[in-house]
Design a protein around this motif. Sequence first.
Motif, PDB file in Angstrom:
ATOM      1  N   ASN A  46       0.812  -1.213   0.000  1.00 35.99           N
ATOM      2  CA  ASN A  46       0.000   0.000   0.000  1.00 35.99           C
ATOM      3  C   ASN A  46       0.845   1.263   0.000  1.00 35.99           C
ATOM      4  OD1 ASN A  46      -2.480  -1.414   0.072  1.00 35.99           O
ATOM      5  ND2 ASN A  46      -2.179  -1.798   2.269  1.00 35.99           N
ATOM      6  N   THR A  47       2.064   1.168  -0.444  1.00 35.04           N
ATOM      7  CA  THR A  47       2.934   2.340  -0.490  1.00 35.04           C
ATOM      8  C   THR A  47       2.375   3.370  -1.465  1.00 35.04           C
ATOM      9  OG1 THR A  47       4.862   0.979   0.004  1.00 35.04           O
ATOM     10  CG2 THR A  47       5.277   3.154  -0.932  1.00 35.04           C
ATOM     11  N   PHE A  48       2.306   4.599  -1.008  1.00 35.56           N
ATOM     12  CA  PHE A  48       1.784   5.670  -1.857  1.00 35.56           C
ATOM     13  C   PHE A  48       2.868   6.229  -2.778  1.00 35.56           C
ATOM     14  CE2 PHE A  48       0.965  10.202  -2.630  1.00 35.56           C
ATOM     15  CZ  PHE A  48      -0.282  10.125  -3.234  1.00 35.56           C
ATOM     16  N   LEU A  49       4.069   6.447  -2.220  1.00 34.29           N
ATOM     17  CA  LEU A  49       5.103   7.143  -2.988  1.00 34.29           C
ATOM     18  C   LEU A  49       6.480   6.560  -2.711  1.00 34.29           C
ATOM     19  CD1 LEU A  49       5.890   9.652  -4.772  1.00 34.29           C
ATOM     20  CD2 LEU A  49       6.155  10.920  -2.628  1.00 34.29           C
ATOM     21  N   ASN A  50       7.218   6.284  -3.776  1.00 31.63           N
ATOM     22  CA  ASN A  50       8.652   6.020  -3.680  1.00 31.63           C
ATOM     23  C   ASN A  50       9.404   7.328  -3.919  1.00 31.63           C
ATOM     24  OD1 ASN A  50       8.793   3.148  -3.307  1.00 31.63           O
ATOM     25  ND2 ASN A  50       8.305   2.863  -5.476  1.00 31.63           N
ATOM     26  N   ILE A  51      10.293   7.681  -3.015  1.00 33.04           N
ATOM     27  CA  ILE A  51      11.211   8.792  -3.264  1.00 33.04           C
ATOM     28  C   ILE A  51      12.565   8.180  -3.576  1.00 33.04           C
ATOM     29  CG2 ILE A  51      12.386  10.791  -2.269  1.00 33.04           C
ATOM     30  CD1 ILE A  51       9.894  11.342  -0.623  1.00 33.04           C
ATOM     31  N   ILE A  52      13.029   8.410  -4.786  1.00 28.88           N
ATOM     32  CA  ILE A  52      14.258   7.787  -5.278  1.00 28.88           C
ATOM     33  C   ILE A  52      15.293   8.885  -5.461  1.00 28.88           C
ATOM     34  CG2 ILE A  52      15.263   6.388  -7.119  1.00 28.88           C
ATOM     35  CD1 ILE A  52      12.351   5.444  -7.732  1.00 28.88           C
ATOM     36  N   SER A  53      16.321   8.873  -4.605  1.00 29.18           N
ATOM     37  CA  SER A  53      17.240  10.007  -4.629  1.00 29.18           C
ATOM     38  C   SER A  53      18.529   9.718  -3.873  1.00 29.18           C
ATOM     39  CB  SER A  53      16.568  11.233  -3.999  1.00 29.18           C
ATOM     40  OG  SER A  53      17.434  12.353  -4.026  1.00 29.18           O
ATOM     41  N   LEU A  54      19.523  10.503  -4.190  1.00 27.73           N
ATOM     42  CA  LEU A  54      20.707  10.640  -3.352  1.00 27.73           C
ATOM     43  C   LEU A  54      20.270  11.335  -2.061  1.00 27.73           C
ATOM     44  CD1 LEU A  54      23.903  10.694  -3.193  1.00 27.73           C
ATOM     45  CD2 LEU A  54      23.744  12.952  -4.241  1.00 27.73           C
ATOM     46  N   ILE A  55      20.619  10.785  -0.915  1.00 28.96           N
ATOM     47  CA  ILE A  55      20.191  11.357   0.363  1.00 28.96           C
ATOM     48  C   ILE A  55      21.382  11.841   1.190  1.00 28.96           C
ATOM     49  CG2 ILE A  55      19.108  10.837   2.594  1.00 28.96           C
ATOM     50  CD1 ILE A  55      17.072  11.140   0.395  1.00 28.96           C
ATOM     51  N   ASN A  56      22.351  10.978   1.395  1.00 28.43           N
ATOM     52  CA  ASN A  56      23.480  11.312   2.266  1.00 28.43           C
ATOM     53  C   ASN A  56      24.604  11.988   1.489  1.00 28.43           C
ATOM     54  OD1 ASN A  56      22.650  10.635   4.892  1.00 28.43           O
ATOM     55  ND2 ASN A  56      22.831   8.458   4.412  1.00 28.43           N
ATOM     56  N   SER A  57      24.363  13.245   1.198  1.00 30.18           N
ATOM     57  CA  SER A  57      25.305  14.065   0.443  1.00 30.18           C
ATOM     58  C   SER A  57      25.038  15.526   0.797  1.00 30.18           C
ATOM     59  CB  SER A  57      25.101  13.849  -1.062  1.00 30.18           C
ATOM     60  OG  SER A  57      25.734  14.862  -1.816  1.00 30.18           O
ATOM     61  N   PRO A  58      26.055  16.396   0.714  1.00 32.46           N
ATOM     62  CA  PRO A  58      25.820  17.828   0.935  1.00 32.46           C
ATOM     63  C   PRO A  58      25.220  18.531  -0.279  1.00 32.46           C
ATOM     64  CG  PRO A  58      28.130  17.449   0.469  1.00 32.46           C
ATOM     65  CD  PRO A  58      27.483  16.092   0.545  1.00 32.46           C
ATOM     66  N   ALA A  59      24.999  17.800  -1.360  1.00 35.66           N
ATOM     67  CA  ALA A  59      24.444  18.404  -2.569  1.00 35.66           C
ATOM     68  C   ALA A  59      23.021  18.902  -2.324  1.00 35.66           C
ATOM     69  CB  ALA A  59      24.453  17.389  -3.710  1.00 35.66           C
ATOM     70  N   SER A  60      22.637  19.936  -3.059  1.00 35.77           N
ATOM     71  CA  SER A  60      21.293  20.513  -2.910  1.00 35.77           C
ATOM     72  C   SER A  60      20.203  19.482  -3.152  1.00 35.77           C
ATOM     73  CB  SER A  60      21.118  21.679  -3.890  1.00 35.77           C
ATOM     74  OG  SER A  60      22.025  22.710  -3.616  1.00 35.77           O
ATOM     75  N   TRP A  61      20.402  18.632  -4.158  1.00 35.83           N
ATOM     76  CA  TRP A  61      19.423  17.594  -4.490  1.00 35.83           C
ATOM     77  C   TRP A  61      19.123  16.732  -3.275  1.00 35.83           C
ATOM     78  CZ3 TRP A  61      16.313  18.922  -7.556  1.00 35.83           C
ATOM     79  CH2 TRP A  61      15.909  18.315  -8.742  1.00 35.83           C
ATOM     80  N   ALA A  62      20.180  16.360  -2.544  1.00 39.87           N
ATOM     81  CA  ALA A  62      20.012  15.507  -1.372  1.00 39.87           C
ATOM     82  C   ALA A  62      19.275  16.252  -0.258  1.00 39.87           C
ATOM     83  CB  ALA A  62      21.375  15.020  -0.883  1.00 39.87           C
ATOM     84  N   PHE A  63      19.607  17.521  -0.075  1.00 40.83           N
ATOM     85  CA  PHE A  63      18.934  18.335   0.943  1.00 40.83           C
ATOM     86  C   PHE A  63      17.434  18.434   0.652  1.00 40.83           C
ATOM     87  CE2 PHE A  63      17.354  22.611   2.081  1.00 40.83           C
ATOM     88  CZ  PHE A  63      17.458  22.532   3.462  1.00 40.83           C
ATOM     89  N   ILE A  64      17.093  18.687  -0.596  1.00 38.10           N
ATOM     90  CA  ILE A  64      15.680  18.785  -0.985  1.00 38.10           C
ATOM     91  C   ILE A  64      14.982  17.444  -0.764  1.00 38.10           C
ATOM     92  CG2 ILE A  64      14.123  19.165  -2.949  1.00 38.10           C
ATOM     93  CD1 ILE A  64      16.461  21.010  -4.056  1.00 38.10           C
ATOM     94  N   SER A  65      15.643  16.371  -1.167  1.00 41.93           N
ATOM     95  CA  SER A  65      15.069  15.027  -1.012  1.00 41.93           C
ATOM     96  C   SER A  65      14.792  14.697   0.446  1.00 41.93           C
ATOM     97  CB  SER A  65      16.028  13.976  -1.582  1.00 41.93           C
ATOM     98  OG  SER A  65      16.378  14.259  -2.903  1.00 41.93           O
ATOM     99  N   ARG A  66      15.749  15.028   1.311  1.00 43.52           N
ATOM    100  CA  ARG A  66      15.570  14.730   2.740  1.00 43.52           C
ATOM    101  C   ARG A  66      14.353  15.451   3.302  1.00 43.52           C
ATOM    102  NH1 ARG A  66      21.181  15.460   2.718  1.00 43.52           N
ATOM    103  NH2 ARG A  66      21.065  17.506   3.716  1.00 43.52           N
ATOM    104  N   ASN A  67      14.179  16.691   2.906  1.00 43.80           N
ATOM    105  CA  ASN A  67      13.045  17.455   3.422  1.00 43.80           C
ATOM    106  C   ASN A  67      11.717  16.936   2.880  1.00 43.80           C
ATOM    107  OD1 ASN A  67      13.749  19.945   5.195  1.00 43.80           O
ATOM    108  ND2 ASN A  67      15.386  19.853   3.664  1.00 43.80           N
ATOM    109  N   ILE A  68      11.673  16.620   1.609  1.00 37.79           N
ATOM    110  CA  ILE A  68      10.442  16.068   1.044  1.00 37.79           C
ATOM    111  C   ILE A  68      10.109  14.733   1.709  1.00 37.79           C
ATOM    112  CG2 ILE A  68       9.401  15.110  -1.055  1.00 37.79           C
ATOM    113  CD1 ILE A  68       9.403  18.150  -0.966  1.00 37.79           C
ATOM    114  N   TYR A  69      11.119  13.919   1.927  1.00 36.35           N
ATOM    115  CA  TYR A  69      10.898  12.634   2.603  1.00 36.35           C
ATOM    116  C   TYR A  69      10.402  12.843   4.034  1.00 36.35           C
ATOM    117  CZ  TYR A  69      11.979   8.310   5.086  1.00 36.35           C
ATOM    118  OH  TYR A  69      11.901   7.202   5.880  1.00 36.35           O
ATOM    119  N   ASN A  70      11.070  13.710   4.781  1.00 35.95           N
ATOM    120  CA  ASN A  70      10.719  13.911   6.190  1.00 35.95           C
ATOM    121  C   ASN A  70       9.301  14.434   6.371  1.00 35.95           C
ATOM    122  OD1 ASN A  70      13.127  13.004   7.323  1.00 35.95           O
ATOM    123  ND2 ASN A  70      14.123  14.996   7.122  1.00 35.95           N
ATOM    124  N   TYR A  71       8.853  15.292   5.458  1.00 34.26           N
ATOM    125  CA  TYR A  71       7.512  15.862   5.602  1.00 34.26           C
ATOM    126  C   TYR A  71       6.441  15.012   4.921  1.00 34.26           C
ATOM    127  CZ  TYR A  71       9.418  20.018   7.794  1.00 34.26           C
ATOM    128  OH  TYR A  71      10.035  20.870   8.679  1.00 34.26           O
TER     129      TYR A  71
END
Length: 365
Positions: free
Chosen positions: A5-30
Amino acid sequence: MQNNNTFLNIISLINSPASWAFISRNIYNYSKDLESVNLIHQRGFLYKEDLFLKLQRPLFKKAKADLIFDIPSNLKNKRNSDFVIAAFVYEFPEISQTWSYHLNKNADLIWIPNKFNDDILKRSGVTTETIITPYGTDFKQTISKTNSNLNKRYQRKPFNFLTICMPQKRKNPILTINAFLKAFPIKNFPDTTLTIKFPYLPGKFPWDISTEDLKESIKDDKRIKIINKIYSREEMKELLLSTQLYLQPSYSEGFGLSILDSLSLGIPVLVNSFGGQLDFCNSDNSIILKSNPKEIKGLDYSNKEKTVIAKEPDIKDFSEKLYRFRTDIDFYIRSYQKTKLLDPKKYNWKSISQTIINKIKEKTL
């Protein structure tokens, strides 16, 4: 691949100082507080295990949708679900035909942060539907804007300027150094400093400035401090609050997260007159540099041989604005008092995540 019943997969680089990872972490957390979300974390640019989040081995699950943070040509290989949202941001007027093809063929929806990127996609022939929702910040205004407090702040020593960026040519750190040295000869301004925050030293990637050019531009001036370590979010906040003026004279920005953070804290920003940051920066709340269109090679991380059209900040205007900010206390105070995020609710990670979730529901339920 499992059915659940998973609604959304978030597929991303997470553990990195890159902006992409920062955005991904926030979208995932919220997002995970709103729906059932599965995080499929990747290795990639500046990856370091457990850097920000301690993560288990990713499980590949079938979901209503995939939100993929990657270059367009990788979308097909990352797909796990029937509906794909491609997170996309870019800095220059057009993307390659290859990227346009993959966005049209392999994305059902494209999440972009501003009109600047919407125009890029349209100019490049991308016809896939877009959702324009900005990135966010968790920082809030902390600096008192009274004249007495700003007078005290102005007297702080050293009087520090700050830029936070990757050591890339596109970010223009050499121009920042040159403008600083032009504005502030050491004989007259021994207590005026410049801090440059890199996540790593230059020379690691083809689109970086060279170590030699960096050293040559600094000229052994001890007032210029290079930080090359990864900071936590709290450390980044403290660094921003330690500066008098935040500088981001990039040839172009796709969005400008550090600019957004600075405005949110009440730190004045000096930015280029071209790029995605103009979605929330204007002459009412920022110091805008004069700049001129220029064709430049070596700025595009997708192809270092590609020539792109950007805008080069005028170094004379840059140094003069630095000098005025440092020497004219009335201009300094006015700059602080006009500094604000024009629409704070728009840049809230919770509401951004909710907007994306709602759009996915609209398209998939």
